[in-house]
Scaffold this motif. Sequence first.
Motif, mmCIF file in Angstrom:
data_model
loop_
_atom_site.group_PDB
_atom_site.id
_atom_site.type_symbol
_atom_site.label_atom_id
_atom_site.label_comp_id
_atom_site.label_asym_id
_atom_site.label_seq_id
_atom_site.Cartn_x
_atom_site.Cartn_y
_atom_site.Cartn_z
ATOM 1 N N GLY A 154 -49.191 -64.411 -90.712
ATOM 2 C CA GLY A 154 -49.588 -65.806 -90.875
ATOM 3 C C GLY A 154 -49.834 -66.128 -92.327
ATOM 4 O O GLY A 154 -50.512 -65.407 -93.035
ATOM 5 N N ALA A 155 -49.262 -67.189 -92.762
ATOM 6 C CA ALA A 155 -49.401 -67.591 -94.155
ATOM 7 C C ALA A 155 -50.616 -68.492 -94.304
ATOM 8 O O ALA A 155 -51.034 -69.160 -93.371
ATOM 9 N N GLY A 156 -51.162 -68.518 -95.479
ATOM 10 C CA GLY A 156 -52.299 -69.385 -95.742
ATOM 11 C C GLY A 156 -53.583 -68.803 -95.200
ATOM 12 O O GLY A 156 -53.647 -67.673 -94.738
ATOM 13 N N SER A 157 -54.589 -69.607 -95.277
ATOM 14 C CA SER A 157 -55.887 -69.146 -94.799
ATOM 15 C C SER A 157 -56.157 -69.720 -93.409
ATOM 16 O O SER A 157 -55.701 -70.808 -93.076
ATOM 17 N N PRO A 158 -56.917 -68.987 -92.607
ATOM 18 C CA PRO A 158 -57.205 -69.477 -91.253
ATOM 19 C C PRO A 158 -58.140 -70.670 -91.293
ATOM 20 O O PRO A 158 -58.822 -70.911 -92.296
ATOM 21 N N PRO A 159 -58.203 -71.418 -90.226
ATOM 22 C CA PRO A 159 -59.140 -72.541 -90.174
ATOM 23 C C PRO A 159 -60.576 -72.013 -90.164
ATOM 24 O O PRO A 159 -60.805 -70.837 -89.865
ATOM 25 N N PRO A 160 -61.539 -72.852 -90.485
ATOM 26 C CA PRO A 160 -62.928 -72.384 -90.479
ATOM 27 C C PRO A 160 -63.338 -71.961 -89.071
ATOM 28 O O PRO A 160 -62.998 -72.625 -88.087
ATOM 29 N N ASN A 161 -64.076 -70.854 -88.990
ATOM 30 C CA ASN A 161 -64.464 -70.383 -87.658
ATOM 31 C C ASN A 161 -65.824 -70.909 -87.207
ATOM 32 O O ASN A 161 -66.181 -70.746 -86.055
ATOM 33 N N HIS A 162 -66.591 -71.506 -88.078
ATOM 34 C CA HIS A 162 -67.883 -72.120 -87.754
ATOM 35 C C HIS A 162 -68.873 -71.118 -87.174
ATOM 36 O O HIS A 162 -69.787 -71.498 -86.447
ATOM 37 N N LEU A 163 -68.705 -69.836 -87.490
ATOM 38 C CA LEU A 163 -69.575 -68.809 -86.927
ATOM 39 C C LEU A 163 -71.026 -68.933 -87.380
ATOM 40 O O LEU A 163 -71.931 -68.806 -86.546
ATOM 41 N N PRO A 164 -71.313 -69.198 -88.662
ATOM 42 C CA PRO A 164 -72.732 -69.339 -89.038
ATOM 43 C C PRO A 164 -73.429 -70.473 -88.293
ATOM 44 O O PRO A 164 -74.579 -70.319 -87.853
ATOM 45 N N TRP A 165 -72.732 -71.599 -88.140
ATOM 46 C CA TRP A 165 -73.321 -72.724 -87.415
ATOM 47 C C TRP A 165 -73.504 -72.372 -85.940
ATOM 48 O O TRP A 165 -74.504 -72.733 -85.312
ATOM 49 N N ALA A 166 -72.547 -71.644 -85.371
ATOM 50 C CA ALA A 166 -72.650 -71.239 -83.969
ATOM 51 C C ALA A 166 -73.855 -70.326 -83.751
ATOM 52 O O ALA A 166 -74.603 -70.482 -82.779
ATOM 53 N N ILE A 167 -74.066 -69.392 -84.663
ATOM 54 C CA ILE A 167 -75.209 -68.481 -84.546
ATOM 55 C C ILE A 167 -76.515 -69.243 -84.715
ATOM 56 O O ILE A 167 -77.469 -69.036 -83.961
ATOM 57 N N ALA A 168 -76.568 -70.134 -85.696
ATOM 58 C CA ALA A 168 -77.790 -70.899 -85.944
ATOM 59 C C ALA A 168 -78.152 -71.779 -84.745
ATOM 60 O O ALA A 168 -79.322 -71.837 -84.344
ATOM 61 N N THR A 169 -77.174 -72.449 -84.168
ATOM 62 C CA THR A 169 -77.485 -73.308 -83.028
ATOM 63 C C THR A 169 -77.829 -72.494 -81.793
ATOM 64 O O THR A 169 -78.602 -72.940 -80.952
ATOM 65 N N THR A 170 -77.299 -71.288 -81.692
ATOM 66 C CA THR A 170 -77.658 -70.425 -80.571
ATOM 67 C C THR A 170 -79.123 -70.012 -80.666
ATOM 68 O O THR A 170 -79.857 -70.053 -79.682
ATOM 69 N N ILE A 171 -79.548 -69.639 -81.856
ATOM 70 C CA ILE A 171 -80.924 -69.176 -82.053
ATOM 71 C C ILE A 171 -81.918 -70.331 -82.010
ATOM 72 O O ILE A 171 -82.978 -70.234 -81.392
ATOM 73 N N LEU A 172 -81.570 -71.446 -82.642
ATOM 74 C CA LEU A 172 -82.544 -72.522 -82.833
ATOM 75 C C LEU A 172 -82.486 -73.626 -81.776
ATOM 76 O O LEU A 172 -83.463 -74.356 -81.617
ATOM 77 N N CYS A 173 -81.379 -73.781 -81.085
ATOM 78 C CA CYS A 173 -81.231 -74.967 -80.230
ATOM 79 C C CYS A 173 -81.037 -74.626 -78.763
ATOM 80 O O CYS A 173 -81.973 -74.673 -77.988
ATOM 81 N N CYS A 174 -79.852 -74.327 -78.389
ATOM 82 C CA CYS A 174 -79.516 -74.188 -76.969
ATOM 83 C C CYS A 174 -78.696 -72.912 -76.774
ATOM 84 O O CYS A 174 -77.549 -72.838 -77.211
ATOM 85 N N LEU A 175 -79.280 -71.926 -76.133
ATOM 86 C CA LEU A 175 -78.638 -70.627 -75.987
ATOM 87 C C LEU A 175 -77.297 -70.665 -75.254
ATOM 88 O O LEU A 175 -76.311 -70.139 -75.778
ATOM 89 N N PRO A 176 -77.172 -71.279 -74.079
ATOM 90 C CA PRO A 176 -75.873 -71.210 -73.367
ATOM 91 C C PRO A 176 -74.714 -71.848 -74.145
ATOM 92 O O PRO A 176 -73.643 -71.260 -74.269
ATOM 93 N N ALA A 177 -74.913 -73.050 -74.671
ATOM 94 C CA ALA A 177 -73.830 -73.711 -75.416
ATOM 95 C C ALA A 177 -73.554 -72.984 -76.728
ATOM 96 O O ALA A 177 -72.414 -72.926 -77.191
ATOM 97 N N GLY A 178 -74.582 -72.414 -77.332
ATOM 98 C CA GLY A 178 -74.389 -71.662 -78.563
ATOM 99 C C GLY A 178 -73.567 -70.408 -78.357
ATOM 100 O O GLY A 178 -72.751 -70.038 -79.203
ATOM 101 N N VAL A 179 -73.766 -69.737 -77.233
ATOM 102 C CA VAL A 179 -72.987 -68.536 -76.931
ATOM 103 C C VAL A 179 -71.517 -68.892 -76.751
ATOM 104 O O VAL A 179 -70.635 -68.169 -77.226
ATOM 105 N N VAL A 180 -71.242 -70.003 -76.099
ATOM 106 C CA VAL A 180 -69.855 -70.456 -75.945
ATOM 107 C C VAL A 180 -69.247 -70.709 -77.322
ATOM 108 O O VAL A 180 -68.102 -70.330 -77.599
ATOM 109 N N SER A 181 -70.018 -71.317 -78.219
ATOM 110 C CA SER A 181 -69.547 -71.579 -79.572
ATOM 111 C C SER A 181 -69.249 -70.278 -80.314
ATOM 112 O O SER A 181 -68.255 -70.171 -81.028
ATOM 113 N N ILE A 182 -70.105 -69.267 -80.146
ATOM 114 C CA ILE A 182 -69.877 -67.972 -80.799
ATOM 115 C C ILE A 182 -68.599 -67.322 -80.278
ATOM 116 O O ILE A 182 -67.818 -66.749 -81.052
ATOM 117 N N VAL A 183 -68.346 -67.416 -78.990
ATOM 118 C CA VAL A 183 -67.142 -66.816 -78.410
ATOM 119 C C VAL A 183 -65.890 -67.454 -79.016
ATOM 120 O O VAL A 183 -64.954 -66.755 -79.429
#
Length: 95
Positions: free
Chosen positions: A14-43
Amino acid sequence: MAYPPAPPPPNPYGAGSPPPNHLPWAIATTILCCLPAGVVSIVFAAQVNSKWQAGDHAGAMKASNNAKTWAIVSAVLGVIVGVIYFFVAVASSST
């Protein structure tokens, strides 16, 4: 007669750089906000780079968008639950 140098070979993964994975935001929202939706975001965030390296660019973009969407859902649910909790706590302390 001199010929110009050959272009570099294409990147097979694959050429170029991959799209942003948003992993830091997914982890932060999992810890600070809503666990079930955050886990889906991490996956979904964890799938972005591997799909990009496998050549599935459309799948990587979709996983990136899904990770962002679920992180937003997690943040919004966390705010809603926090506001409801605040009002319930104020109402119960005033009686």
